[in-house]
Design an enzyme around this catalytic site. Structure first.
Site, mmCIF file in Angstrom:
data_model
loop_
_atom_site.group_PDB
_atom_site.id
_atom_site.type_symbol
_atom_site.label_atom_id
_atom_site.label_comp_id
_atom_site.label_asym_id
_atom_site.label_seq_id
_atom_site.Cartn_x
_atom_site.Cartn_y
_atom_site.Cartn_z
ATOM 1 N N GLU A 245 0.998 -1.045 -0.016
ATOM 2 C CA GLU A 245 0.273 0.232 -0.173
ATOM 3 C C GLU A 245 0.720 1.553 -0.099
ATOM 4 O O GLU A 245 0.330 2.552 -0.428
ATOM 5 C CB GLU A 245 -1.210 0.040 1.259
ATOM 6 C CG GLU A 245 -2.079 1.174 1.138
ATOM 7 C CD GLU A 245 -3.172 1.134 2.439
ATOM 8 O OE1 GLU A 245 -3.708 1.915 2.444
ATOM 9 O OE2 GLU A 245 -2.878 0.324 3.215
ATOM 10 N N ASN A 373 1.162 10.036 7.675
ATOM 11 C CA ASN A 373 2.884 10.499 7.205
ATOM 12 C C ASN A 373 3.846 10.604 8.745
ATOM 13 O O ASN A 373 4.456 10.530 8.566
ATOM 14 C CB ASN A 373 3.303 12.015 6.614
ATOM 15 C CG ASN A 373 2.379 11.468 5.251
ATOM 16 O OD1 ASN A 373 1.654 10.383 4.691
ATOM 17 N ND2 ASN A 373 2.404 12.868 4.202
ATOM 18 N N GLU A 374 2.687 10.992 9.656
ATOM 19 C CA GLU A 374 3.382 11.653 10.987
ATOM 20 C C GLU A 374 4.134 10.221 11.483
ATOM 21 O O GLU A 374 4.998 9.886 12.013
ATOM 22 C CB GLU A 374 2.721 11.862 11.902
ATOM 23 C CG GLU A 374 2.170 13.197 12.187
ATOM 24 C CD GLU A 374 1.194 14.048 10.985
ATOM 25 O OE1 GLU A 374 0.484 14.387 10.790
ATOM 26 O OE2 GLU A 374 0.724 12.833 10.613
#
Length: 390
Positions: A245, A373-374
């Site tokens: 993914e 994204n963190e």
């Protein structure tokens, strides 16, 4: 760097282009976040399968073409250039499919892969929970093995499940060892969504359409042969799926290259007004170069995989890059369009204007799905840079 293709690869590209020209619907399908559009896209999956284009990297005996990753990249380039419909079963064919081939039994492959490839069985994912978003190790939904070992009894809740409203099956992780913590004691299980005890509740997106759903499990019985991999080994199986993914398979560079080309054309068509802000031209150029750089990096990764390499933690860098690039390009498109960008997506007279607004709305979810994204930055810091955890 300049890519050079073999004679065989060029012939393959020509075959793809010819089939798409003859079969891509003349009018765009409705959104697959509507019931009618979902069925239209399911039928498109069937047509792709009939032409053996549904998932070309799959083995021929499973309906594929046994194509290598370079051929897949070529296919994707032609697919996006032809403005072919989006893939409603991407959770299945791009994520679960490769995972099944790696971890599934022969019986499971026969049982699930054909239905997945034909569009008969559309899959959704069951990762996130109310208190376990990108941190899948915090999953608390349970799967308790029956005394005779024939089935699991599942209880709990999943949320932000993509395509779940009209999907047929769900794959996800559940805690089979109640005393376990974090990534231990998790098991990967496949569930039919028409099972007794399952409730699916739609979640509207920014555009009001139900692209996501909550799934509630109330003593749901699932046969033990729907377990993928061994009991308690779900983390390893899920990490393989997450790698597909976040890395190569789901976000092909062709998607962003095509958006970059459209952005350049949009700039040229509106150059007089766009050049009133000198920064716009440079931003368009940078976006185009970034899309090309991502494509070259993906080709490099594909070559490495074909030589026996694997996708590791570096998939997190890919995920951050493509998700932020998607936002930047669609934001630029709206800036160039100005007030016209506020036209309702898919309005009869919106033309290409509507697609920029629709794309921008969708791009806002990019830094969240497939792992925020963190979280990806934490992975990069710890696993690539060797920085200590706090």
């Amino acid at each position: 760097m300049q890519l050079e293709y073999t004679e065989q690869q060029n012939a393959f590209r020509a075959e793809v282009r010819s089939w798409l020209k003859a079969n891509v619907p003349a009018e765009p399908l409705q959104s697959f976040d509507t019931e009618v559009g979902f069925q239209q896209h399911r039928e498109w999956e069937t047509k792709l399968y009939e032409g053996r284009w549904g998932m070309i990297t799959w083995p021929e005996e499973m309906g594929g073409r046994g194509a290598d990753l370079l051929q897949w990249l070529i296919f994707e380039e032609e697919y996006y250039a032809a403005r072919a419909p989006l893939r409603v079963n991407q959770n299945g064919i791009f994520l679960l499919g490769p995972t099944l081939m790696e971890y599934g039994s022969d019986e499971q492959k026969k049982r699930f892969l054909t239905g997945m490839a034909t569009g008969k069985d559309i899959w959704c994912q069951g990762w996130s929970e109310p208190n376990a978003g990108s941190d899948m190790a915090a999953i608390r939904s349970t799967a308790t093995l029956s005394e005779d070992g024939s089935h699991y009894v599942i209880n709990g809740q999943k949320t932000w499940s993509t395509r779940a409203v009209w999907a047929d099956w769900c794959f996800g992780m559940f805690r089979t060892d109640p005393s376990s913590q974090r990534h231990k004691g998790l098991t990967f299980i496949l569930l039919p969504l028409d099972s007794e005890g399952i409730t699916v509740r739609p979640i509207p997106q920014l555009d009001g359409l139900p692209g996501f759903a909550e799934i509630f499990f109330d003593n749901v019985k699932v046969p033990v042969d729907c377990r993928l991999g061994g009991e308690g080994e779900g983390w390893n199986v899920a990490m393989a799926t997450a790698g597909f993914e976040r890395g190569l398979m789901l976000r092909s560079p062709a998607r962003f290259q095509e958006t970059a080309k459209r952005l350049v054309n949009l700039y040229r068509a509106n150059q007089e007004s766009a050049d009133q802000d000198p920064a716009v031209r440079d931003a368009v150029l940078r976006a185009y170069l970034d899309a090309e750089a991502y494509a070259l990096t993906t080709y490099q990764t594909a070559c490495r995989l074909m030589q026996g390499g694997k996708i590791g933690a570096e998939a997190s860098t890919n995920k951050i890059f493509w998700s932020e690039l998607d936002q930047q390009m669609h934001g630029l498109g709206l800036k160039i369009l100005g007030a016209r960008a506020e036209l309702v997506p898919h309005a009869p007279d919106a033309g290409d204007v509507g697609t920029w607004l629709d794309g921008w709305l969708f791009s806002q979810s990019g830094p969240i799905y497939a792992g925020t994204n963190e979280i990806q930055r934490n992975i990069i810091a710890e696993r690539l840079l060797g920085m200590p955890r706090k």
